[in-house]
Scaffold this active site. Sequence first.
Site, PDB file in Angstrom:
ATOM      1  N   ILE A  78      -5.239  10.915   2.096  1.00  0.00           N
ATOM      2  CA  ILE A  78      -6.040  10.109   3.027  1.00  0.00           C
ATOM      3  C   ILE A  78      -5.163   9.687   4.206  1.00  0.00           C
ATOM      4  CG2 ILE A  78      -7.480   8.040   3.295  1.00  0.00           C
ATOM      5  CD1 ILE A  78      -7.858   8.048   0.227  1.00  0.00           C
TER       6      ILE A  78
ATOM      7  N   ASP B 132       2.952   9.119  11.854  1.00  0.00           N
ATOM      8  CA  ASP B 132       2.128   9.045  13.047  1.00  0.00           C
ATOM      9  C   ASP B 132       1.459  10.413  13.187  1.00  0.00           C
ATOM     10  OD1 ASP B 132       1.011   9.032  15.537  1.00  0.00           O
ATOM     11  OD2 ASP B 132       2.818   8.411  16.609  1.00  0.00           O
TER      12      ASP B 132
ATOM     13  N   TYR C 209     -13.704   8.088  23.741  1.00  0.00           N
ATOM     14  CA  TYR C 209     -13.862   7.946  22.289  1.00  0.00           C
ATOM     15  C   TYR C 209     -14.997   8.862  21.811  1.00  0.00           C
ATOM     16  CZ  TYR C 209     -14.777   6.082  17.695  1.00  0.00           C
ATOM     17  OH  TYR C 209     -14.985   5.987  16.336  1.00  0.00           O
TER      18      TYR C 209
ATOM     19  N   LYS D 128     -14.911  12.090  19.172  1.00  0.00           N
ATOM     20  CA  LYS D 128     -15.725  12.196  17.956  1.00  0.00           C
ATOM     21  C   LYS D 128     -16.685  13.386  18.024  1.00  0.00           C
ATOM     22  CE  LYS D 128     -13.876   9.006  15.461  1.00  0.00           C
ATOM     23  NZ  LYS D 128     -13.294   9.292  14.138  1.00  0.00           N
TER      24      LYS D 128
HETATM   25  C1  8X3 Z   1     -17.658   3.673  15.652  1.00  0.00           C
HETATM   26  C2  8X3 Z   1     -19.087   3.546  16.032  1.00  0.00           C
HETATM   27  O1  8X3 Z   1     -20.751   2.965  17.894  1.00  0.00           O
HETATM   28  O2  8X3 Z   1     -18.612   1.812  17.914  1.00  0.00           O
HETATM   29  O3  8X3 Z   1     -17.249   4.969  15.548  1.00  0.00           O
HETATM   30  O4  8X3 Z   1     -18.742   4.111  18.551  1.00  0.00           O
HETATM   31  S1  8X3 Z   1     -19.287   3.101  17.676  1.00  0.00           S
END
Ligand code: 8X3
Length: 259
Positions: A11, A64, A157, A161
């Site tokens: 993990i 890291d 971000y 993702k």
């Molecule tokens: C976290 C969910 O909606 O803050 O990955 O991007 S959000």
Amino acid sequence: MDSLKGKTTLITGASAGIGKATAYAFAKEGSNLVLIARRIEKLEEIKNDLEDTYGVKVFIDKVDVSDFEDCKRFFNSIPENLKTPDILVNNAGLAFGMEKLIEKPIEDIEKMIDVNVKGFIYITNLFVPLMVERGSGTIVNVGSIAGREVYPGGNVYCATKHAVKALSSALRIELVDTPIRVIEIAPGLVETEFSIVRFKGDKEKAKNVYKGLTPLYPEDIADLILYTATRPPHVQINEVVIMPTNQATTTIIHREENE
Ligand code: 8X3
């Protein structure tokens, strides 16, 4: 449920939040663990607790994931009996800020890409060949609903993702002729240190993210990871999107006042 007794689960980002909760959920089912994070003191506490409580073997290392040399050093330091994971949980990830893309500090942009995308690739590329060679294994990638939608301020971000989703699909395609399965879990709001990190220690701002609703907790995600990773070997749960009941999208969230 497929037994985890004597199996090994690796993990990343295991010192807190979803990673830590997953370590507990898997140890409870008898899995040995390889846990990595940057905060070694936290990992030491977790290791002692899990070994005492569940009698499993726990190997920890300060790594890291965004540094390939460090990933390689870690890879070479793991005892042989714990080296090939039965389950790899790519969990390490972070967000910084909510600024517009053109206003975002470059170091924040780089850190998100380095940890969330490159780190995920580095660990995957080091360990998955061992799983393929052995002929078994499950990869669980922690994505996000930010990998399904883009919201104001989410820019980089969300891009990282979306990359986790794309790379999970790529792995699933490329491993289709092997027994390795690839699972992507895409959570909505989960109350962890995620928002404290995102707002660089501003606890008030972080608290507001979860204000007026019951968010998901790390244990909810750990429970789902455990479920998906323990289906019979012929069952591959490709993707799961999971949100609190009062969340419908990244921006449509019902919040009770005065809560
Ligand atoms: C976290 C969910 O909606 O803050 O990955 O991007 S959000």
